[in-house]
Design a protein around this motif. Structure first.
Motif, PDB file in Angstrom:
ATOM      1  N   GLN A 177       0.822  -1.212   0.000  1.00 43.24           N
ATOM      2  CA  GLN A 177       0.000   0.000   0.000  1.00 43.24           C
ATOM      3  C   GLN A 177       0.862   1.270   0.000  1.00 43.24           C
ATOM      4  O   GLN A 177       0.529   2.251  -0.674  1.00 43.24           O
ATOM      5  N   GLU A 178       1.968   1.218   0.736  1.00 44.87           N
ATOM      6  CA  GLU A 178       2.802   2.425   0.877  1.00 44.87           C
ATOM      7  C   GLU A 178       3.621   2.717  -0.392  1.00 44.87           C
ATOM      8  O   GLU A 178       3.743   3.863  -0.802  1.00 44.87           O
ATOM      9  N   ASN A 179       4.211   1.663  -0.969  1.00 47.62           N
ATOM     10  CA  ASN A 179       5.196   1.924  -2.030  1.00 47.62           C
ATOM     11  C   ASN A 179       4.666   1.716  -3.446  1.00 47.62           C
ATOM     12  O   ASN A 179       5.427   1.837  -4.410  1.00 47.62           O
ATOM     13  N   ILE A 180       3.387   1.403  -3.582  1.00 48.38           N
ATOM     14  CA  ILE A 180       2.884   0.983  -4.906  1.00 48.38           C
ATOM     15  C   ILE A 180       3.176   1.999  -6.009  1.00 48.38           C
ATOM     16  O   ILE A 180       3.571   1.615  -7.123  1.00 48.38           O
ATOM     17  N   ASP A 181       3.051   3.272  -5.727  1.00 49.95           N
ATOM     18  CA  ASP A 181       3.291   4.270  -6.781  1.00 49.95           C
ATOM     19  C   ASP A 181       4.747   4.243  -7.255  1.00 49.95           C
ATOM     20  O   ASP A 181       5.030   4.273  -8.450  1.00 49.95           O
ATOM     21  N   ARG A 182       5.643   4.177  -6.304  1.00 49.32           N
ATOM     22  CA  ARG A 182       7.066   4.134  -6.656  1.00 49.32           C
ATOM     23  C   ARG A 182       7.407   2.848  -7.427  1.00 49.32           C
ATOM     24  O   ARG A 182       8.134   2.874  -8.426  1.00 49.32           O
TER      25      ARG A 182
END
Lengths: 421, 421
Positions: A177-182
């Protein structure tokens, strides 16, 4: 002389530093969930012997099928010939595989299924006149120990001396959830080179990486992006396959299905080794041509060994049975209740479960293969439970035939140990 | 629907271009030297199912040992545990291996034994603080299909699409009386770089390279040179091992023994897959250290599978028996007489034999996997003999239990075919 001493003369064990390791314990018999040592002690096999003997050891149905095969047809060259166990196994497997998987290629263990998946991916593009050599894999992945499989693996403990000779692999973080964009951004950048042959991953659970778990929805994002560009998506289900995640395959929990799947371990229910690399019709069609050289010239002598195929047939029949499906549900429910009970425990940094897999990260800092880890292993052995901590992670993957009281005994022993830390 | 048709739906066969290949024939039973198809026809298995079933199919001693094991101990993690079949197998194997081989590492097929041998060689030097990455192998070698094994193989048909991703290998010609000086010169030049980790070879017979043979004395020269510089010498005896050359191992015919040996195929007598990489105490000692990371962190889940070990025990017991040793001698003598009879035949360019291996190069120019080769295969099948030509080379490696009259039937059928060319 006991087995331990006789063993030391000539046997070199896997994943072992023989100078610092403990003596190997002699196991003489196994039945159901129990292992019996040469001194008459018994242990619950709480990790199903590396996730293979999920129907319990020497299940009567497995024994019967294998025994019948041994005396009728042991082995036959699988180029130019076929035989009943291979054909029946393929038909049984099709009943449970994701529907897009249509073709089955044989080998003898999990590592080779991954080497084959990589070779298939490279040649899939090569046969279409495209030179695509990049491979994408997750950080801290584990896919096996042959050169191809080792290359996509990302756990340094296994690859150190070979870093100059492995295939080049682009690595991305496991999405959450935290790093998905990166992660999506990194992934797109690699895809944009237009040189990517395949994306290899352990779906939902990274086994050797301490049973770390990730959500299907984030993996789906990556698979969708890859497939848009015809990058071959390889799901290594060697560990997760055949019920471990509560469904037949972890890929059943994905919206976007992999193009290639790697299967082994529980495939033959712990009887004898076999590996399968399965794929879609589209992959297969890229090899089907008038030019002989476009074929897949890979082959292992014991490909589709009839005895191993018979074990796999028995294994899939058991997996489909009510007895085993009830067992999987019983373990899932037990694990979920145990997680609720322990989740705020002060000695635990994380506890997680999926299907029959339960993993607990202890608030300890210990080496993957060191003395402290051995002490934990020995503690559980002294209580009649075989489990094999990965550093500070305690985990279990019990045989699906385990009884409620046996499960409770494991939970209680784990809780007592954790309370006392 | 017959097996052939059911097979076509989902099975992808090894070393096969499915568009141009013939239908796969369904084999339903095998016993002794005979294969039985689904239509009731029988065939002599003249290549022992790729050199595995050398004691005949479903030999009663093999069946008994394997059947007993299946119901008592199927599988156990081989890190931290040992078991009777692994220990007994190691002791039996030591009775027949060259005396310098002291340690046994397990895997599941021939390819993995070679990947392991290469990794062992690289880490042997790495653990001593030396960076040696060069590998020397023979031209036209075949060592298997995983990435490491494929890299040392030199037959283009298998490696074409992967030429950019294989390990770098320095190749030398197979030495013979004519070229020995040049080969020694080339070999010395590569050794002089002081970067060579290992020299990998098929001793005396290159199996997939049409059973081409070379003399022990020339190979000895190369091994001696390599060992002077502590270059690890790896004998891939996957094909040649367990009696094929008339002795237990081809390396028995060498004065300078290899440091590492790769074994598979006949090791388990055609029952189930297993591979072994054996080595000297000196190699093992380079991994035996207080630093855990100096251990060999390679491992396959089914390492030392008890059922496979039981098959290997039965297999070695048979190999040592008078019945089998007599069989090997009977075949050797038969082959030698047949060679004398045919050696000046106008349709033959070369005929050669070593142990139970007989190979005949026909004066034909045909592709390795083409239509002409299939016609030869079909001709022999129609006569009740399964053999599998490699291009224009006819070869046989019969089970050691073959009877004199069965051997004569094969020779006569071969001679009739050759006469009629």
């Amino acid at each position: 002389m006991n087995l331990t001493n006789r063993d030391q003369k000539h046997l070199w064990h896997p994943l072992t530093q023989h100078k610092t390791t403990q003596d190997a314990l002699g196991i003489v018999k196994a039945n159901g969930v129990y292992l019996f040592d040469e001194f008459g002690n018994k242990y619950i096999d709480a990790i199903s012997s590396w996730y293979t003997c999920v129907y319990g050891h020497c299940h009567p149905h497995m024994v019967q099928k294998v025994t019948e095969q041994v005396s009728s047809l042991d082995q036959i060259v699988f180029a130019g010939f076929t035989h009943p166990p291979a054909v029946e196994m393929s038909e049984k497997l099709m009943e449970i595989l994701p529907k897009n998987q249509q073709k089955i290629f044989f080998s003898d263990n999990g590592s080779t299924t991954v080497d084959i998946a990589i070779k298939m991916s490279l040649q899939y593009h090569f046969n279409q006149g495209k030179k695509k050599l990049k491979i994408i894999a997750f950080q801290d992945a584990f896919h096996g120990d042959t050169f191809g499989a080792m290359s996509v693996s990302g756990l340094d403990v296994y690859n150190g001396p070979f870093s100059d000779v492995v295939l080049k692999v682009d690595r991305i973080s496991v999405p959450n959830q935290e790093n998905i964009d990166r992660v999506v951004c990194d992934f797109k950048n690699i895809l944009a080179t237009n040189e990517v042959a395949c994306f290899v991953f352990e779906p939902l659970v990274q086994g050797a990486n301490c049973m770390k778990m990730h959500e299907a929805k984030y993996l789906d994002v990556l698979i969708a992006l890859a497939q848009e560009q015809d990058v071959v998506c390889v799901a290594d289900e060697v560990m997760t396959g055949f019920g471990k995640t509560g469904m037949y395959f972890a890929s059943d929990r994905l919206k976007y299905k992999p193009d290639i799947m790697c299967l082994s371990k529980a495939l033959t229910g712990g009887m004898v080794p076999m590996g399968l690399t399965t794929c879609t019709q589209k992959i297969y069609d890229a090899f089907y041509a008038d030019e002989i050289a476009k074929g897949f010239f890979h082959g292992h002598t014991y490909s589709a060994n009839p005895i191993a195929c018979s074990a796999a047939i028995a294994s899939i029949e058991l997996l489909q049975s009510k007895e085993i499906q009830d067992g999987i549900q019983r373990i899932e429910k037990g694990h979920q209740e145990f997680v609720l009970k322990l989740k705020n425990h002060s000695n635990i940094s994380e506890i997680r479960t999926l299907g029959v897999i339960l993993a607990i990260d202890l608030k300890l800092n210990i080496d993957r293969y060191g003395k402290d880890r051995n002490e934990i292993l020995n503690h559980f052995m002294s209580k009649g439970i075989f489990l094999r901590p990965l550093g500070n992670t305690l985990y279990i993957v019990p045989p699906y035939v385990i009884k409620e009281e046996e499960l409770l005994m494991i939970y209680n022993t784990m809780k007592e140990f954790i309370d006392a830390l």
